[in-house]
Design a protein around this motif. Structure first.
Motif, PDB file in Angstrom:
ATOM      1  N   LEU A 114       4.876  41.996  18.816  1.00 23.52           N
ATOM      2  CA  LEU A 114       4.576  43.390  18.475  1.00 23.52           C
ATOM      3  C   LEU A 114       5.846  44.217  18.304  1.00 23.52           C
ATOM      4  N   PHE A 115       6.963  43.735  18.903  1.00 22.10           N
ATOM      5  CA  PHE A 115       8.209  44.503  18.857  1.00 22.10           C
ATOM      6  C   PHE A 115       9.154  44.022  17.752  1.00 22.10           C
ATOM      7  N   GLY A 116       8.720  43.024  16.977  1.00 24.77           N
ATOM      8  CA  GLY A 116       9.453  42.621  15.788  1.00 24.77           C
ATOM      9  C   GLY A 116      10.677  41.746  15.950  1.00 24.77           C
ATOM     10  N   PRO A 117      10.699  40.825  16.921  1.00 24.70           N
ATOM     11  CA  PRO A 117      11.865  39.950  17.003  1.00 24.70           C
ATOM     12  C   PRO A 117      11.905  38.997  15.800  1.00 24.70           C
ATOM     13  N   ALA A 118      13.132  38.606  15.402  1.00 22.76           N
ATOM     14  CA  ALA A 118      13.240  37.608  14.337  1.00 22.76           C
ATOM     15  C   ALA A 118      12.836  36.248  14.883  1.00 22.76           C
ATOM     16  N   ARG A 119      13.267  35.963  16.127  1.00 23.88           N
ATOM     17  CA  ARG A 119      12.963  34.680  16.737  1.00 23.88           C
ATOM     18  C   ARG A 119      12.626  34.859  18.209  1.00 23.88           C
ATOM     19  N   THR A 120      11.627  34.101  18.661  1.00 23.08           N
ATOM     20  CA  THR A 120      11.233  34.110  20.066  1.00 23.08           C
ATOM     21  C   THR A 120      11.281  32.676  20.572  1.00 23.08           C
ATOM     22  N   TYR A 121      12.285  32.342  21.346  1.00 24.24           N
ATOM     23  CA  TYR A 121      12.363  31.003  21.929  1.00 24.24           C
ATOM     24  C   TYR A 121      11.514  30.986  23.196  1.00 24.24           C
ATOM     25  N   VAL A 122      10.820  29.858  23.393  1.00 25.09           N
ATOM     26  CA  VAL A 122       9.980  29.724  24.576  1.00 25.09           C
ATOM     27  C   VAL A 122      10.372  28.445  25.314  1.00 25.09           C
ATOM     28  N   VAL A 123      10.759  28.598  26.568  1.00 28.86           N
ATOM     29  CA  VAL A 123      11.255  27.477  27.373  1.00 28.86           C
ATOM     30  C   VAL A 123      10.177  27.029  28.359  1.00 28.86           C
ATOM     31  N   ASP A 124       9.871  25.746  28.359  1.00 24.73           N
ATOM     32  CA  ASP A 124       8.943  25.175  29.340  1.00 24.73           C
ATOM     33  C   ASP A 124       9.198  23.668  29.381  1.00 24.73           C
ATOM     34  N   MET A 125       8.467  22.977  30.251  1.00 23.89           N
ATOM     35  CA  MET A 125       8.619  21.531  30.336  1.00 23.89           C
ATOM     36  C   MET A 125       7.324  20.796  30.002  1.00 23.89           C
ATOM     37  N   VAL A 126       6.248  21.569  29.698  1.00 25.03           N
ATOM     38  CA  VAL A 126       4.952  20.956  29.397  1.00 25.03           C
ATOM     39  C   VAL A 126       4.675  21.089  27.900  1.00 25.03           C
ATOM     40  N   ASP A 127       4.581  19.945  27.232  1.00 20.15           N
ATOM     41  CA  ASP A 127       4.432  19.948  25.777  1.00 20.15           C
ATOM     42  C   ASP A 127       3.193  20.704  25.299  1.00 20.15           C
ATOM     43  N   SER A 128       2.052  20.515  26.012  1.00 20.38           N
ATOM     44  CA  SER A 128       0.819  21.154  25.542  1.00 20.38           C
ATOM     45  C   SER A 128       0.960  22.682  25.572  1.00 20.38           C
ATOM     46  N   ARG A 129       1.686  23.191  26.551  1.00 22.73           N
ATOM     47  CA  ARG A 129       1.894  24.639  26.628  1.00 22.73           C
ATOM     48  C   ARG A 129       2.836  25.105  25.516  1.00 22.73           C
TER      49      ARG A 129
ATOM     50  N   ASN B  96      11.977  22.438  24.996  1.00 18.51           N
ATOM     51  CA  ASN B  96      11.533  21.660  26.146  1.00 18.51           C
ATOM     52  C   ASN B  96      12.715  21.419  27.084  1.00 18.51           C
ATOM     53  N   ALA B  97      12.657  22.041  28.252  1.00 17.56           N
ATOM     54  CA  ALA B  97      13.773  21.990  29.202  1.00 17.56           C
ATOM     55  C   ALA B  97      13.951  20.607  29.822  1.00 17.56           C
ATOM     56  N   LYS B  98      12.973  19.718  29.564  1.00 18.97           N
ATOM     57  CA  LYS B  98      13.124  18.338  30.031  1.00 18.97           C
ATOM     58  C   LYS B  98      14.058  17.571  29.105  1.00 18.97           C
ATOM     59  N   GLU B  99      14.116  18.024  27.860  1.00 15.66           N
ATOM     60  CA  GLU B  99      14.888  17.303  26.840  1.00 15.66           C
ATOM     61  C   GLU B  99      16.255  17.907  26.588  1.00 15.66           C
ATOM     62  N   VAL B 100      16.334  19.235  26.663  1.00 14.09           N
ATOM     63  CA  VAL B 100      17.622  19.902  26.398  1.00 14.09           C
ATOM     64  C   VAL B 100      17.889  20.936  27.477  1.00 14.09           C
ATOM     65  N   HIS B 101      19.165  21.293  27.648  1.00 17.88           N
ATOM     66  CA  HIS B 101      19.508  22.369  28.568  1.00 17.88           C
ATOM     67  C   HIS B 101      19.161  23.689  27.866  1.00 17.88           C
ATOM     68  N   PRO B 102      18.203  24.453  28.409  1.00 17.38           N
ATOM     69  CA  PRO B 102      17.701  25.604  27.646  1.00 17.38           C
ATOM     70  C   PRO B 102      18.774  26.657  27.327  1.00 17.38           C
ATOM     71  N   VAL B 103      19.696  26.903  28.260  1.00 16.14           N
ATOM     72  CA  VAL B 103      20.727  27.922  27.989  1.00 16.14           C
ATOM     73  C   VAL B 103      21.625  27.451  26.848  1.00 16.14           C
ATOM     74  N   GLN B 104      22.007  26.172  26.898  1.00 10.55           N
ATOM     75  CA  GLN B 104      22.857  25.629  25.827  1.00 10.55           C
ATOM     76  C   GLN B 104      22.113  25.638  24.486  1.00 10.55           C
ATOM     77  N   ALA B 105      20.837  25.312  24.527  1.00  6.24           N
ATOM     78  CA  ALA B 105      20.050  25.280  23.288  1.00  6.24           C
ATOM     79  C   ALA B 105      19.977  26.673  22.665  1.00  6.24           C
ATOM     80  N   ILE B 106      19.784  27.684  23.489  1.00  8.10           N
ATOM     81  CA  ILE B 106      19.690  29.061  22.972  1.00  8.10           C
ATOM     82  C   ILE B 106      21.063  29.523  22.474  1.00  8.10           C
ATOM     83  N   GLU B 107      22.108  29.147  23.186  1.00  5.95           N
ATOM     84  CA  GLU B 107      23.465  29.503  22.737  1.00  5.95           C
ATOM     85  C   GLU B 107      23.774  28.870  21.385  1.00  5.95           C
ATOM     86  N   ARG B 108      23.436  27.581  21.273  1.00  3.57           N
ATOM     87  CA  ARG B 108      23.679  26.880  20.002  1.00  3.57           C
ATOM     88  C   ARG B 108      22.921  27.552  18.856  1.00  3.57           C
ATOM     89  N   ALA B 109      21.685  27.978  19.151  1.00  2.00           N
ATOM     90  CA  ALA B 109      20.836  28.545  18.101  1.00  2.00           C
ATOM     91  C   ALA B 109      21.266  29.967  17.715  1.00  2.00           C
TER      92      ALA B 109
END
Ligand SMILES: [Zn+2]
Ligand SMILES: [Zn+2]
Length: 345
Positions: A190-205, A218-231
């Motif tokens: 509703l606030f208009g972000p270009a991208r919304t990253y969502v971090v979790d460890m459960v694939d179905s969620r 998926n925080a089981k596969e990648v380090h979430p902070v590093q992934a967001i920094e890279r992106a």
């Protein structure tokens, strides 16, 4: 009447209890038509939230007004209503400042005598005190499933997104894709972000998060902070919304935002205290907000957004069960076999 009751740690049971009755002039008796199981219910189940034996559970519910006290002005028998998960008086100093969750006279449904001694909504009937300040009518044409989350998790998701100060074109990160995280993902849009990253460890969620406009990590596969920094070209997200409450998740929320960014924490804290990175907060000029939702302020606008087709909170419902099967519903939700369960009395 039938109700789900707390019997001790890891022990909840559907039993017959006396039907509640109106005692205060501003009380309303609601015949529950739909209840839901919430993450906070698991805190009770695990003994992390104190609860007296025999107390009725449930704080997410909708229903039909069966009886209204003489001083109730906004509701009458037959009205379909959704209640906030807590009551507020509407006239104390903090209610008058608009902070209904800080009301001096509040009570929380389904949390027993330590939290105001109210009944619960995982039952056939529940009494709502201070009804004029604690409930909203469900607009015509809106289903129970669409309306029910306005009183708790949808409002919490919105509250989290609003306090993250998302601007159009921003990158935001939602930490946790449980029911509240999914609502935050939905409301962030509703606030208009270009991208919304969502971090979790459960694939179905994470799959549901993607359907709601999120980009799964998926925080089981990648380090979430590093992934967001890279992106984000090494910069970090403009804001984060923490929806878990574990200190590790709060840590991720703090470390994934850029300098000058905002962290908005709505997850129920799993610990009383922990290390707070004061130096980082100061060096990076970060804003940290935390708190549980001021629900009453958001119910009416959220109902309007649902009615307008801009929010679809019912999408996260994974299981529809009978109140009689509430014990199994708690087991499934606790085992993460279900994203969100609703119960019909
Ligand atoms: Zn809840
Ligand atoms: Zn008050």
């Amino acid at each position: 009447m039938k109700a789900l009751t707390f019997q001790g740690e890891r022990d909840v049971k559907v039993i017959d209890v006396p039907k509640p009755t109106i005692t205060g002039s501003q009380d309303v008796l609601v015949r529950v038509t739909l209840g839901a199981v919430c993450g906070s219910d698991l805190h009770i189940l695990h003994g992390h939230t104190p609860m007296n034996q025999g107390a009725v559970l449930g704080h997410e519910f909708v229903g039909v007004v069966e009886q209204a006290g003489p001083e109730v002005r906004r509701f009458e028998p037959g009205d379909r209503v959704v209640s906030s998960f807590f009551t507020s008086c509407g006239h104390c100093a903090l209610c008058r400042k608009g902070w209904f969750n800080q009301c001096v006279d509040k009570g929380t449904f389904g949390h027993g005598e330590y939290f105001g001694g109210l009944g619960g909504g995982q039952a056939e009937y529940v009494v709502v005190p201070n009804a004029d300040h604690s409930m909203e009518k469900i607009p015509e044409g809106m289903s129970d499933e669409q309306a029910i989350f306005v009183g708790d998790i949808l409002a919490t998701g919105y509250f989290g997104a609003e306090r993250a100060e998302i601007k159009p074109g921003d990158v935001t990160a939602v930490i946790g894709a449980g029911p509240v995280g999914l609502m935050a993902t939905m409301c962030a849009q509703l606030f208009g972000p270009a991208r919304t990253y969502v971090v979790d460890m459960v694939d179905s969620r994470l799959e549901i998060a993607q359907e709601l406009g999120g980009i799964p990590i998926n925080a089981k596969e990648v380090h979430p902070v590093q992934a967001i920094e890279r992106a984000t070209g090494g910069i970090g997200a403009d804001s984060s919304i923490e929806c878990v409450g574990l200190l590790s998740a709060v840590d991720t929320a703090i470390h994934c935002v850029r300098g000058g960014g905002t962290i908005s924490m709505v997850g129920v804290p799993s610990a009383v205290a922990g290390d707070f990175p004061y130096l980082r907060m100061w060096l990076k000029s970060l804003t940290f907000r935390a708190g549980w939702c001021n629900v009453q302020r958001y119910m009416a606008p959220l109902l309007d957004l649902i009615a307008a087709g801009r929010l679809h909170p019912e999408k996260i419902i994974s299981h529809r069960m009978k109140l009689d099967d509430a014990e199994e519903a708690y087991r499934m939700f606790d085992a993460r076999e279900a994203t969100k369960i609703v119960l019909t009395p």
